[in-house]
Design an enzyme around this catalytic site. Structure first.
Site, PDB file in Angstrom:
ATOM      1  N   LYS A 188       6.772   6.288   6.164  1.00  0.00           N
ATOM      2  CA  LYS A 188       5.888   5.119   6.014  1.00  0.00           C
ATOM      3  C   LYS A 188       4.497   5.574   6.429  1.00  0.00           C
ATOM      4  O   LYS A 188       4.106   5.440   7.588  1.00  0.00           O
ATOM      5  CB  LYS A 188       6.398   3.964   6.872  1.00  0.00           C
ATOM      6  CG  LYS A 188       5.701   2.641   6.610  1.00  0.00           C
ATOM      7  CD  LYS A 188       6.415   1.514   7.336  1.00  0.00           C
ATOM      8  CE  LYS A 188       5.641   0.214   7.287  1.00  0.00           C
ATOM      9  NZ  LYS A 188       5.688  -0.469   6.003  1.00  0.00           N
TER      10      LYS A 188
HETATM   11  N1  PPE Z   1       9.107  -0.850   0.862  1.00  0.00           N
HETATM   12  C1  PPE Z   1       7.790  -0.752   1.181  1.00  0.00           C
HETATM   13  C2  PPE Z   1       6.888   0.015   0.300  1.00  0.00           C
HETATM   14  C3  PPE Z   1       7.333  -1.390   2.320  1.00  0.00           C
HETATM   15  O1  PPE Z   1       6.043  -1.302   2.637  1.00  0.00           O
HETATM   16  C4  PPE Z   1       8.219  -2.144   3.120  1.00  0.00           C
HETATM   17  C5  PPE Z   1       7.722  -2.845   4.347  1.00  0.00           C
HETATM   18  C6  PPE Z   1       9.567  -2.214   2.754  1.00  0.00           C
HETATM   19  C7  PPE Z   1       9.974  -1.544   1.614  1.00  0.00           C
HETATM   20  C8  PPE Z   1      10.587  -2.939   3.571  1.00  0.00           C
HETATM   21  O2  PPE Z   1      10.848  -2.230   4.769  1.00  0.00           O
HETATM   22  P1  PPE Z   1      11.275  -2.976   6.110  1.00  0.00           P
HETATM   23  O3  PPE Z   1      10.100  -3.750   6.566  1.00  0.00           O
HETATM   24  O4  PPE Z   1      11.646  -1.896   7.019  1.00  0.00           O
HETATM   25  O5  PPE Z   1      12.424  -3.856   5.758  1.00  0.00           O
HETATM   26  N2  PPE Z   1       6.462  -3.408   4.173  1.00  0.00           N
HETATM   27  C9  PPE Z   1       5.653  -3.852   5.291  1.00  0.00           C
HETATM   28  C10 PPE Z   1       4.339  -4.137   4.640  1.00  0.00           C
HETATM   29  C11 PPE Z   1       3.485  -5.156   5.121  1.00  0.00           C
HETATM   30  C12 PPE Z   1       2.030  -4.990   4.730  1.00  0.00           C
HETATM   31  O6  PPE Z   1       1.628  -5.514   3.693  1.00  0.00           O
HETATM   32  O7  PPE Z   1       1.308  -4.357   5.506  1.00  0.00           O
HETATM   33  C13 PPE Z   1       6.334  -4.977   6.040  1.00  0.00           C
HETATM   34  O8  PPE Z   1       7.137  -5.715   5.458  1.00  0.00           O
HETATM   35  O9  PPE Z   1       6.085  -5.110   7.225  1.00  0.00           O
END
Ligand code: PPE
Length: 315
Positions: A159
Site C-alpha cells: 500500500k
Molecule cells: N484496494 C485498494 C486500492 C485500497 O486502497 C483499499 C483501501 C482496499 C482495496 C481495501 O483494503 P482494506 O481497507 O484493507 O480493506 N482503501 C483505503 C483508501 C481510502 C482513501 O481514499 O484514502 C481505505 O479504505 O481506507
C-alpha cells in the site's frame, strides 16, 4: 473538509496537528516514496476499539519491506501502541487512523537511501466514503478505462503512496462521468478492484473475489468478509473474474476500510440483480457491523480497545 484533531504522532512523540509538516524537497514529494495504512476505530459499548490494527500494521511493515524501507525504528507492537495512544489523547470515539512512513529530506535523486524515514500517525473523524446512502442503497459505478497496476511494475500488495496516482485516475474519471467509483481491470483484462476497494461478486449463491494475483491490495476488509462468509457457511472462491461476470451477477459489492461493505447497484448503467442491495450483501453487512459495533462477541479478536484508562500525557 478534514477536521483537525489535537495531536499527530511523529517518530515517537506527539506533536500538534499544524506542526506535522515536511520539506517540499522530501523524497516522498517528488517520487511518491511512502507506504501507509487506513484503519477505522469504532465506538463500541466498551469505548473506542480499533479494527484489526495488528493486521494493518503488519501490512504496513510488509509494504515498507517491499520498498527496502529498513530500520523503521519501531516494531509492530510499538506502532499498535502508538495508534491506541493517539486515539486516546485525541479523545475520539470513532475515527479513521492514517499511519504513514515516508522517505524524508536529505539528498535529491531516485536512490536517496540515506534520507531519513519519517513515521507519522494521524487520526480524524471520517464519515461514509461513498456517501451516506451508499451502504443501504448501493452505488452506481463504471468499468474504468484505466487498468490496475501491471504485475512487476508497481507492486500491488504494497500500500504505497505512488499506487494512488493510478487510483486517482480511476476515481477522477468515474466521478467526472457521474459514477461514484470505477472498477479497474488487471493487465490481462480481468476484474481487479476499485480505486480504493476490493470487490466481491455473488451469483447462484456462490461468492467470488479476484485472487491476490489480479493486482489487488490484500484488503483487511476483504479478509474479514471471507471469514464472516465462511462462518455463515458461504465459502468465498478466490478466482479470476471476467468483466462480463459483473453484469450478470446477482449481487456485487465493494469492501474496504473506508467503504466498509458497499453494495453496487449498477455497473456501466447495467442494473445488477434487483438493482438494490442483495440478501447476501445485507447479511454480510449485518454480521460485520454487529462485530465492529460490539453488539456481537468479538470471536475473531478483531477489536483492540482503547481502554478508558488515564490518558498518557502528550509531550
Ligand atoms: N484496494 C485498494 C486500492 C485500497 O486502497 C483499499 C483501501 C482496499 C482495496 C481495501 O483494503 P482494506 O481497507 O484493507 O480493506 N482503501 C483505503 C483508501 C481510502 C482513501 O481514499 O484514502 C481505505 O479504505 O481506507
Amino acid at each position: 473538509m478534514l477536521t483537525p484533531t489535537e495531536y499527530i504522532w511523529h517518530n515517537g512523540r506527539f506533536i500538534g496537528w499544524n506542526d506535522a509538516k515536511i520539506h517540499v524537497l522530501s523524497h516522498v514529494v517528488s517520487y511518491g516514496s511512502s507506504v501507509f495504512e487506513g484503519i477505522r476505530c469504532y465506538a463500541t459499548p466498551s469505548g473506542p476499539a480499533i479494527f484489526r490494527v495488528r493486521e494493518h500494521v503488519r501490512r504496513m511493515i510488509d509494504s515498507a519491506k517491499i520498498y527496502r524501507m529498513d530500520n523503521l525504528g519501531y516494531n509492530a507492537g510499538q506502532l499498535v501502541d502508538a495508534m491506541v495512544e493517539l486515539v486516546r489523547v485525541n479523545k475520539l470515539d470513532a475515527c479513521y487512523i492514517r499511519p504513514i512512513i515516508l522517505r524524508g529530506y536529505g539528498e535529491v535523486g531516485v536512490h536517496a537511501g540515506n534520507n531519513p524515514l519519517e513515521v507519522y500517525i494521524a487520526c480524524w473523524e471520517w464519515g461514509k466514503y461513498l456517501g451516506e446512502e451508499a451502504l443501504a442503497q448501493g452505488v452506481d459505478v463504471c468499468i474504468s478505462s484505466w487498468n490496475r497496476l501491471a504485475p512487476n511494475t508497481l507492486p500491488a500488495l504494497a500500500k504505497a503512496g505512488a499506487n494512488y496516482m493510478n487510483s486517482q485516475l480511476i476515481r477522477m474519471e468515474a466521478q467526472i462521468n457521474g459514477y461514484s467509483e470505477g472498477i479497474a481491470l488487471d493487465e490481462a483484462g480481468y476484474v481487479s478492484e476499485g480505486s480504493g476497494e476490493n470487490i466481491f461478486v455473488v451469483r447462484d449463491g456462490r461468492i467470488l473475489t479476484p485472487p491476490l494475483g489480479a493486482s489487488v491490495l490484500p484488503g483487511i476488509t476483504r479478509d474479514s468478509v471471507i471469514k464472516l462468509a465462511e462462518g455463515l457457511g458461504l465459502p468465498v472462491i478466490e478466482t479470476i473474474v471476467p468483466r462480463e461476470m459483473l453484469y450478470i451477477a446477482d449481487e456485487v459489492f465493494f469492501t474496504g476500510t473506508a467503504a466498509e461493505i458497499t453494495p453496487i447497484r449498477s455497473i456501466d448503467r447495467i442494473v445488477i440483480g434487483s438493482g438494490k442491495r442483495g440478501p447476501v450483501t445485507e447479511k454480510l453487512q449485518q454480521e460485520f457491523f454487529e462485530v465492529i459495533n460490539g453488539k456481537k462477541p468479538d470471536s475473531y479478536g478483531w477489536l483492540t480497545k482503547v481502554s478508558a484508562g488515564q490518558p498518557v500525557a502528550a509531550n
